[in-house]
Design an enzyme around this catalytic site. Sequence first.
Site, PDB file in Angstrom:
ATOM      1  CB  SER A 107      81.891  43.361  56.762  1.00  0.00           C
ATOM      2  OG  SER A 107      83.034  44.098  56.378  1.00  0.00           O
ATOM      3  CE  LYS A 120      83.834  43.850  52.800  1.00  0.00           C
ATOM      4  NZ  LYS A 120      84.395  44.354  54.066  1.00  0.00           N
ATOM      5  CB  SER A 172      85.593  44.130  58.062  1.00  0.00           C
ATOM      6  OG  SER A 172      84.452  44.471  58.793  1.00  0.00           O
TER       7      SER A 172
END
Lengths: 473, 102, 485
Positions: free
Chosen positions: C149, C74, C173
Amino acid sequence: MSNYIATIGVEVHVELKTKTKIFSNSKNGYGQMANSLTNVIDLGYPGTLPTLNEEVLNLAIKAATVLNCKIRPEIHFDRKNYFYPDNPKNYQITQFATPIGYDGYVEIEVDGEKKKVYIEEMHIEEDTCKSTHRGVKTLLDFNRAGVPLIEIVTKPCMTNSKEAKAYLEKLKELLFYSDISDCKMEEGSMRADANVSIRKKESDPFGTKAEIKNIGSISNVGVSIEKEIERQAKIYDKGETFKPQTRRYDDKLGDTVLMRVKETGNDYRYFPEPDIPFVIVTDERIKNVKKTIPMLPDERREKYLSLGVSEINTTKLIQNRNLSDYFNHLLEEKISHQTASNLLLGDISAYLNKTEKDITDTTLSKERFIELVNLVSNSTLTSKNLKEILEIILESKDSIQSIMKSQGIENITDDKEIREVIQKIISENPESVEDYKNGHDRAIKYLMGQVMKETKGKANPKMANDILKEELQ
Amino acid sequence: MEKKLTKEEVLHVAELARIAVTDEEIKKYQVELKKLLDDVEKINEVEGYDDEILIAPWSNHTDLREDAEGEMLEPKQVLENAPRHSGNYIQVPVVIGESEGA
Amino acid sequence: MKYLDKTITEIHELLKSKKIKPIDLVEEAYENIEKSDLNAYITLNKEEAIKKAKELENVEVDDNLLFGLPIAVKDNICTKGLLTTCASHMLDNFLPIYNATVVDKINAANMIIIGKTNMDEFAMGSSSRTSYFGAPHNPWNTDKISGGSSGGSASTIAARDVLFALGSDTGGSIRQPASYTGIVGMKPTYGRVSRYGLIAFASSLDQIGPMTKNVYENALLLNVISGHDKMDLTSIKEQDEDYTRLIGKNIKGMKIAIPNFFVSDIVDNEIINKIKKTAKTLEKMGAKVDYIDMKYLNHAVTLYQIIAMGEASSNLARFDGIRYGHSKENPKDIRDLYFGTRAEGFGKEVKRRIMVGSYLLSGKNAREYFYKALSIRDDMKQEFTNVFKKYDYIIGPTTTTTAYLLTDPMDDPRKSFMDDVLVIPVNMAGLPGLNMPIGFDKDHMPIGMQIIANSCEEAKIYQLASALEKELNLDLNPWGGKKDE
């Protein structure tokens, strides 16, 4: 100007003498190349997290102890949020809710009167980076960012500049002596802010407060407080008022100048620092830290005076930490401590200053110093001779007596030999003998001079003096 | 009518956040921020909790770091990501006045 | 080729017997990513990945099952010398000069970072649509969101581009996008994985975790990334453990709680039904399931809004255009530098949250909102502790709906919080929570279930999840073999 009562509180920031920074392991150093003492944590890089330096906790405990503070057994940190280029994360990690030390005091003496200055709280925090203003730009050096600080806040309990100065002197002495900080105001390792307000009578509420920030020396703290009291009094005398404000002391003007008016109080948006869990201050840690506190100035003063060291020598020794520490090793010895202090503060200090050495850099071991003090006390070594051989004494490891011998400094200590010379001098100077008998003390000095002349200064002066008096009976 | 913050209220929070806002954005924020602020008011509906706070779900106390020096950056690395620098220094437009904090 | 469709043990055997090389896997991964075309990545690490794969040809393949395998990271996790943007214009030029601890661990395990995945800007959002680089797509229906997210990581795993990805989870997330895309995502216990190098959103809630297509691989990746780190004071000091150790054990006698709030009218009926059906399955497998009342769950979003926005307003203060990141051109003065840089650099969701967060901490609001939230948070954690005295697990749906359209309106600032209403409580209490797929809705979009256990009981979560995974035996390939045709 009418009479007002001033109320003064002082906030002091002190940089701690650690090897590394508070929240990172980069070096805590001064006067190095810009931005050479940093890592990603000090720069507030995204993703970085703080770690906590053990020595910071220890020094804070030490400071709390010497300032007679209570110590909180469990502490945490808080974030103080404000945007400023010298504040890398735009929040400072500090302590707001749980300062490590609180309710302390420092004893000062002003005009012969003792007084306690009360400490509200003392807490641990990180220093900001250093900014230098150059024309239209400001330059940032992050070497100082993250240097550990303690902030010590007094209660508003002082009433004049003398007290504030005495407090700062005392604070400096305590923190310096306990190896907590260098306390160099000129290098910024100790920085003081003063809060000043005035009112007519004790029963009146406190007047409007002005904060004088970052004053560069203790004497300037004194001047700026006096100037500020004067300024506020003039305003009140005219029947006017002023807003709470922050001021600074301008060295060139010799006066305080306005920095900004505090409109609504600062909004620092404090909240508990989630990146640092609770820190437990164990009794064992406190106990161990206390063991590392050396003898403090007040105790030294008392000890020295009780050992017969003069008031002036006592003060001078305490001002010179290294000599005082050296001297402390001799407290139990049966020597003339006054003579020892004279030697340290006199010829030895002169040598150290000249050679830019520390007493511990010389070869003067405790044993050799004791020998030296005894030789000087019993006049075996005269001050004139001492000056001749001091350098050798401080640079070789031989005993003092063997140095004296090798340097041809003889000392006639043979009773018979001296007596013969004295008898000769007495017979050659009947008038002086007559004068002495008539009570003219000066005569004996003349006769002694003759004895020393005859022996080329080698007669032990104390012995000669004693024998001369005997022979004159 | 839709509930709104005043323009001044929006400017105040923008000031705290150090974010420039245009007139058009202010109008939008007057509505959007109000919605969020109304949402958080729901905290007053909660009852029966005690004063003890949870700062973070920490599992242990802070471990202390030994006071020993580690690796540091070269000044050149410090400047690597900085948009403005001069000599070994990071540069900003001149700052008037002293730091708010410390 | 399609080696990455094989099981992890099969791939490992191929590598060990030198039938394939890491470079084959890397090349396949890049081909997959290109074919999938989901905007799952912000930056690809092609050159370095190929270099690393070639270097690994000279390293002996050890017993580490993850040796030589590609992994997606990420884009809020710092990678030295590799762009780390947080999906923000603020950091679109940011080259970190250090590695996050998890990145060091991945490297030490000889895994190969394939690229940095798309996400909501600074992890603020629930659909990855706040990304400065546009939203990633859901491989089950590319018109739909992949959640957020960690939307890019979820998307690339669901699409079978690579086997492993890292996400971060502040208020769901990892688990929520995992649910929308039909994959396994674990938010470990707070402190299980070092946060050092994770660009902070809300420090007391953030946690990095593994995202994979099945439970076993998930546990394997947690083995690699977890462990005490002295750079993170909030890191757990428990001994290292093998998180796969309970996989394969049955769940007979396990006590499971379903809070009534999790099956209340805030959740779509289709999802509630699937959960209830799964509960029945679990009972058949020997577990005992109770529906219980839990206090405070309905207030978790409010606490989250206050705590997460408050902390974020402070964490994101460092982006000021001075030391790194975007900076306003020719600022008039320091004020212009701050206000201009932050107005230009941050997107609107981030700005909103910073502004509200600053407000919630300012003056007396700190007491009225922030500290009050911390007080309730303490009681909420206590409530979980009490439940875990009686139960081994808490389960429930991960999301209230399945993935929605990318074109759905974004004008309600509360929407992104409400999407996470079921997953936020876990972050509040710092507990481990995992999403696993349990079926599909009528449009064949995945439905996820979350499994929550007490602190440090990740292995126990994997035990239940793997047992159920085996029992359900779902077909979780979104392409259904179509992509290669």
